[in-house]
Design an enzyme around this catalytic site. Structure first.
Site, PDB file in Angstrom:
ATOM      1  N   SER A 176       3.074   3.766  -5.508  1.00 13.17           N
ATOM      2  CA  SER A 176       4.220   4.097  -6.845  1.00 13.17           C
ATOM      3  C   SER A 176       5.018   4.718  -7.057  1.00 13.17           C
ATOM      4  O   SER A 176       4.566   5.940  -7.398  1.00 13.17           O
ATOM      5  CB  SER A 176       3.261   2.296  -7.452  1.00 13.17           C
ATOM      6  N   TYR A 205      -3.876   0.686 -13.402  1.00 17.89           N
ATOM      7  CA  TYR A 205      -2.670   0.887 -12.060  1.00 17.89           C
ATOM      8  C   TYR A 205      -2.475   2.142 -12.345  1.00 17.89           C
ATOM      9  O   TYR A 205      -2.128   2.250 -10.955  1.00 17.89           O
ATOM     10  CB  TYR A 205      -1.325  -0.103 -12.688  1.00 17.89           C
TER      11      TYR A 205
HETATM   12  P1  NAD Z   1       3.370  -9.258  -4.868  1.00 17.54           P
HETATM   13  O1  NAD Z   1       2.782  -9.708  -5.497  1.00 17.54           O
HETATM   14  O2  NAD Z   1       4.662 -10.223  -4.082  1.00 17.54           O
HETATM   15  O3  NAD Z   1       2.262  -9.067  -2.831  1.00 17.54           O
HETATM   16  C1  NAD Z   1       0.969  -8.824  -3.252  1.00 17.54           C
HETATM   17  C2  NAD Z   1       0.593  -8.730  -1.930  1.00 17.54           C
HETATM   18  O4  NAD Z   1      -0.979  -8.775  -2.120  1.00 17.54           O
HETATM   19  C3  NAD Z   1      -0.429 -10.695  -1.166  1.00 17.54           C
HETATM   20  O5  NAD Z   1       0.038 -10.532   0.049  1.00 17.54           O
HETATM   21  C4  NAD Z   1      -1.433 -10.451  -2.266  1.00 17.54           C
HETATM   22  O6  NAD Z   1      -1.763 -11.711  -1.331  1.00 17.54           O
HETATM   23  C5  NAD Z   1      -2.047  -9.644  -1.342  1.00 17.54           C
HETATM   24  N1  NAD Z   1      -3.348  -8.928  -2.098  1.00 17.54           N
HETATM   25  C6  NAD Z   1      -3.716  -9.542  -3.824  1.00 17.54           C
HETATM   26  N2  NAD Z   1      -4.827  -9.026  -3.811  1.00 17.54           N
HETATM   27  C7  NAD Z   1      -5.326  -8.940  -2.445  1.00 17.54           C
HETATM   28  C8  NAD Z   1      -6.828  -9.254  -2.406  1.00 17.54           C
HETATM   29  N3  NAD Z   1      -7.339  -9.172  -3.653  1.00 17.54           N
HETATM   30  N4  NAD Z   1      -6.685  -9.290  -1.347  1.00 17.54           N
HETATM   31  C9  NAD Z   1      -6.111  -9.247  -0.151  1.00 17.54           C
HETATM   32  N5  NAD Z   1      -4.704  -9.149  -0.225  1.00 17.54           N
HETATM   33  C10 NAD Z   1      -4.247  -9.426  -1.585  1.00 17.54           C
HETATM   34  O7  NAD Z   1       3.467  -7.781  -5.193  1.00 17.54           O
HETATM   35  P2  NAD Z   1       4.307  -6.318  -4.200  1.00 17.54           P
HETATM   36  O8  NAD Z   1       5.546  -5.964  -5.499  1.00 17.54           O
HETATM   37  O9  NAD Z   1       5.316  -7.129  -2.779  1.00 17.54           O
HETATM   38  O10 NAD Z   1       3.358  -5.467  -4.445  1.00 17.54           O
HETATM   39  C11 NAD Z   1       2.914  -4.887  -2.832  1.00 17.54           C
HETATM   40  C12 NAD Z   1       2.372  -3.718  -3.301  1.00 17.54           C
HETATM   41  O11 NAD Z   1       3.500  -2.197  -3.956  1.00 17.54           O
HETATM   42  C13 NAD Z   1       1.378  -3.352  -4.108  1.00 17.54           C
HETATM   43  O12 NAD Z   1      -0.092  -2.207  -3.919  1.00 17.54           O
HETATM   44  C14 NAD Z   1       2.001  -2.454  -5.028  1.00 17.54           C
HETATM   45  O13 NAD Z   1       1.357  -1.739  -6.272  1.00 17.54           O
HETATM   46  C15 NAD Z   1       3.146  -1.491  -4.796  1.00 17.54           C
HETATM   47  N6  NAD Z   1       3.960  -1.867  -5.547  1.00 17.54           N
HETATM   48  C16 NAD Z   1       4.772  -2.823  -6.308  1.00 17.54           C
HETATM   49  C17 NAD Z   1       6.031  -2.509  -7.176  1.00 17.54           C
HETATM   50  C18 NAD Z   1       6.987  -3.107  -7.116  1.00 17.54           C
HETATM   51  O14 NAD Z   1       8.159  -3.453  -7.952  1.00 17.54           O
HETATM   52  N7  NAD Z   1       7.291  -4.325  -6.919  1.00 17.54           N
HETATM   53  C19 NAD Z   1       6.945  -0.940  -7.483  1.00 17.54           C
HETATM   54  C20 NAD Z   1       5.662   0.025  -7.044  1.00 17.54           C
HETATM   55  C21 NAD Z   1       4.573  -0.202  -5.807  1.00 17.54           C
END
Ligand code: NAD
Length: 260
Positions: free
Chosen positions: A142, A155
């Site tokens: 991130s 985080y």
């Molecule tokens: P999201 O909530 O849409 O998806 C998260 C996914 O992780 C889902 O499929 C969920 O079922 C799975 N998950 C959560 N806990 C779990 C567990 N204990 N075991 C197995 N699966 C689990 O979130 P997203 O925004 O797509 O985030 C995905 C990644 O990207 C994360 O690591 C997040 O930190 C990172 N990220 C997101 C953003 C953003 O702006 N959305 C920015 C930077 C980084």
């Protein structure tokens, strides 16, 4: 390059992970899906990938907070498809509160799912990858792997840790065709971010549209969300031959967030 290779994408039932799995599948890569969600919807997703892209799809319900289940997911993939060639550590959760009030169980959960899970998956998949002599490990960190924001102690610590782990794995495999990189996205419009927008709207008594504008203008100079499929295309690029010299890198895709 990716035809008949095998990828695990953790947390691929939603958001960024789903978009990455889709882009890999489109390139002919077999995919092991993982994450929580409605069983019927996940099954339908698998059928859609199979029929659209002619690839094999598996699903592991492994909880990324549980090391044994993570190891089992990797072994299950090797058994089903013969190898793990691409490992995308993407599953992640968020919780925000000032450090002095941050609940210990949220700290433990975020560190486990956002950081330790990547360690256990990499440790289990590496021996097979090293034996076959080719692999791509991509950790979804991130902008918070590079800079901090208030109220996100767990985080930010986990994502900085993930960037560090990425560098170590890259160095240990630098003389082979195994690379390890971190992607550092800014705001991407997914359920994880929608929850933060809704919380902000409720807290400040403003509309969701206004809260969205505030969220972007505070951090992301582009004032646009990063597209999930662009992250998927970056993963595909890192898997290509042209990506073979990129290792140990933390690649920002953040609309200028960390340029400030
Ligand atoms: P999201 O909530 O849409 O998806 C998260 C996914 O992780 C889902 O499929 C969920 O079922 C799975 N998950 C959560 N806990 C779990 C567990 N204990 N075991 C197995 N699966 C689990 O979130 P997203 O925004 O797509 O985030 C995905 C990644 O990207 C994360 O690591 C997040 O930190 C990172 N990220 C997101 C953003 C953003 O702006 N959305 C920015 C930077 C980084």
């Amino acid at each position: 390059m990716l035809k008949d290779k095998v990828a695990i994408v953790t947390g691929s039932t939603s958001g960024i992970g789903l978009a990455i799995a889709r882009e890999l599948a489109q390139e002919g890569c077999h995919v092991m899906l993982n994450g929580f969600g409605d069983a019927t919807e996940i099954e339908e997703l698998g059928h859609e990938f199979q029929s659209k892209f002619g690839i094999k799809v598996g699903y592991s319900p492994a909880d990324m907070a549980k090391p044994d289940q993570i190891r089992e997911m990797v072994h299950q993939t090797e058994k089903m498809f013969g190898s793990v060639d691409v490992l995308v550590n993407n599953a992640g959760i968020q919780f925000t509160a000032p450090t002095e009030n941050f609940p210990a169980e949220k700290w433990e959960a975020i560190l486990s799912i956002n950081l330790s899970a990547a360690f256990y998956a990499i440790q289990t998949a590496l021996p097979g990858i090293q034996k076959r002599g080719w692999g791509r490990i991509i950790n979804i960190a991130s902008a918070h792997g590079l800079v901090a924001s208030v109220h996100k102690p767990a985080y930010v610590a986990a994502k900085h840790g993930l960037v560090g782990l990425t560098k170590v794995v890259a160095l240990e495999n630098a003389q082979t065709d195994v690379t390890c990189n971190a992607l550092c996205p800014g705001w991407v419009h997914t359920p994880l971010v929608q929850r933060q927008i809704d919380d902000r709207a409720a807290l400040e008594g403003i509309s969701v549209e206004m809260a969205t504008r505030e969220l972007l203008s505070e951090k992301q100079p582009s004032l646009r969300f990063v597209q999930p499929d662009h992250l998927g295309k970056m993963v595909v690029f890192l898997c290509s031959d042209a990506g073979s010299s990129i290792t140990g890198a933390s690649l920002s895709m953040d609309g200028g967030w960390t340029a400030q």
